[in-house]
Design a protein around this motif. Sequence first.
Motif, PDB file in Angstrom:
ATOM      1  N   UNK A   6     109.782 -32.401  35.158  1.00 35.15           N
ATOM      2  CA  UNK A   6     109.668 -31.756  33.861  1.00 35.15           C
ATOM      3  C   UNK A   6     110.530 -32.484  32.840  1.00 35.15           C
ATOM      4  N   UNK A   7     110.087 -32.434  31.590  1.00 32.92           N
ATOM      5  CA  UNK A   7     110.896 -32.893  30.465  1.00 32.92           C
ATOM      6  C   UNK A   7     111.115 -31.694  29.549  1.00 32.92           C
ATOM      7  N   UNK A  34     112.834 -32.012  39.110  1.00 35.32           N
ATOM      8  CA  UNK A  34     113.526 -33.035  38.338  1.00 35.32           C
ATOM      9  C   UNK A  34     113.321 -32.704  36.859  1.00 35.32           C
ATOM     10  N   UNK A  35     114.413 -32.635  36.097  1.00 36.19           N
ATOM     11  CA  UNK A  35     114.316 -32.242  34.688  1.00 36.19           C
ATOM     12  C   UNK A  35     115.093 -33.233  33.822  1.00 36.19           C
ATOM     13  N   UNK A 100     105.345 -42.041  27.001  1.00 28.77           N
ATOM     14  CA  UNK A 100     105.657 -42.217  28.428  1.00 28.77           C
ATOM     15  C   UNK A 100     106.268 -40.978  29.064  1.00 28.77           C
ATOM     16  N   UNK A 101     106.937 -40.138  28.259  1.00 28.43           N
ATOM     17  CA  UNK A 101     107.501 -38.895  28.785  1.00 28.43           C
ATOM     18  C   UNK A 101     106.375 -37.983  29.253  1.00 28.43           C
ATOM     19  N   UNK A 102     105.337 -37.831  28.432  1.00 28.08           N
ATOM     20  CA  UNK A 102     104.209 -36.990  28.819  1.00 28.08           C
ATOM     21  C   UNK A 102     103.426 -37.603  29.975  1.00 28.08           C
ATOM     22  N   UNK A 103     103.344 -38.922  29.988  1.00 23.61           N
ATOM     23  CA  UNK A 103     102.616 -39.581  31.073  1.00 23.61           C
ATOM     24  C   UNK A 103     103.263 -39.310  32.429  1.00 23.61           C
ATOM     25  N   UNK A 104     104.576 -39.324  32.492  1.00 23.55           N
ATOM     26  CA  UNK A 104     105.276 -39.243  33.769  1.00 23.55           C
ATOM     27  C   UNK A 104     105.606 -37.815  34.208  1.00 23.55           C
ATOM     28  N   UNK A 105     105.554 -36.857  33.288  1.00 24.77           N
ATOM     29  CA  UNK A 105     105.980 -35.488  33.608  1.00 24.77           C
ATOM     30  C   UNK A 105     104.801 -34.604  33.982  1.00 24.77           C
ATOM     31  N   UNK A 106     105.077 -33.614  34.824  1.00 22.55           N
ATOM     32  CA  UNK A 106     104.072 -32.590  35.110  1.00 22.55           C
ATOM     33  C   UNK A 106     103.973 -31.614  33.949  1.00 22.55           C
ATOM     34  N   UNK A 369     104.581 -22.057  38.616  1.00 23.10           N
ATOM     35  CA  UNK A 369     103.145 -21.768  38.618  1.00 23.10           C
ATOM     36  C   UNK A 369     102.388 -22.749  37.724  1.00 23.10           C
ATOM     37  N   UNK A 370     102.930 -23.023  36.534  1.00 24.87           N
ATOM     38  CA  UNK A 370     102.264 -23.926  35.612  1.00 24.87           C
ATOM     39  C   UNK A 370     102.275 -25.361  36.128  1.00 24.87           C
ATOM     40  N   UNK A 371     103.396 -25.800  36.693  1.00 19.54           N
ATOM     41  CA  UNK A 371     103.484 -27.158  37.221  1.00 19.54           C
ATOM     42  C   UNK A 371     102.539 -27.347  38.399  1.00 19.54           C
TER      43      UNK A 371
END
Length: 377
Positions: A6-7, A34-35, A100-106, A369-371
């Motif tokens: 997560x970011x 991981x945050x 890249x943050x959105x690309x790598x995060x759930x 749940x969302x992830x």
Amino acid sequence: MKGFKLAYLATADARGHLMRAQLLTHALRADGASVDVLTTSDEGVDFLARFGIEATVLSRHYAVQFDTHQNMLRGATDANVANYVFRPTRMWRDIWRLRPVLRDADLVINDSFHPALLCMGCLPGWRRKVVHVYGASLRHALETNFSGRVPGLLSGLFHRVVALQINASLARLEHDFCYADEASGGATFRLPTPVAIAAPAEAEPGATPRAAVYLNPHFRDSALADALTAGLEGAGVSAQLVGEGYAGRGAWRAQDPDWVHGAAVSDLIVSAPGMAALSVALVYRRPIVLVLTEQPEQQSNAARAAALGLAHRVVVWRGDAAAFSAEVQQAGIELLAQARTAAGQRCGAGDGHSIARARLNSWVSVLQQLAAGRRRT
């Protein structure tokens, strides 16, 4: 949440967003996630570091503007936001950095309404990862920002555009200090505002009454600080004073990671009516003196506190130090005379320690749940 990434972007306009970010980051990491944490000022980075969270600054250009009494400066804020949104070197640069943050995060958590993620959260390819976190009163204040200030057609258009941006995201986590339990309406989850878990403790019998005071960094007028402390002294109260705008002035401290623990065993809380302070007062059943300003969502919060029967008094700074000090003194005397359990509250019950833990657990559960749902798509 083992294996989920997560970011978390928390604006640094007020420390409530940052406080929520550190609470949830620690809870999510303890659950195996991981945050990565981003914020919008160097002061925000320093604040998070005091709670053991390493954060990076996305950019320093976006910020709500306030005067030295935490009154929101609408014109200056409108100009700052417009300058941020429409200059290519600002919001669009931040969107480029966030790709890249959105690309790598759930999941990417937007707390609260940063324009770059509002934009990305309504565009194909990005929208299915963005989760907006906001107080119910803050969303209303944002959507109605121009009501009564510009022609109705324009203010209505702004309202619809903002609502469209928010609702297009994967999910919304709307919180309020007095939501008792998690509830869901489609992709909108209504959650009680998270609160730090204070260790159970007993007050010392016969001790001098204590107040836990927190004023966010926008409070910088020394006359207000002096009048506030004089009023508490007049009420016979010793005070734990925290406020970045007053750091080094008398007993004031810039930050105190243990402030919530002190508030939980205090006789009185003093703060502006933000979601975080009201949640602490409610969960730990402490009366609170609300330093009310012209910040729209906090005015709404104060009205809700009155409607819900939360033990409180409202004081307003009008530039008269003697009058303000007398208001604070009277408010403290009246609240201290009430039962410490703040009889008459109609929401929140039981042990504050357990309630605070349940609140945090509900957030972790929803984000898990969302992830997990994102991983399945």
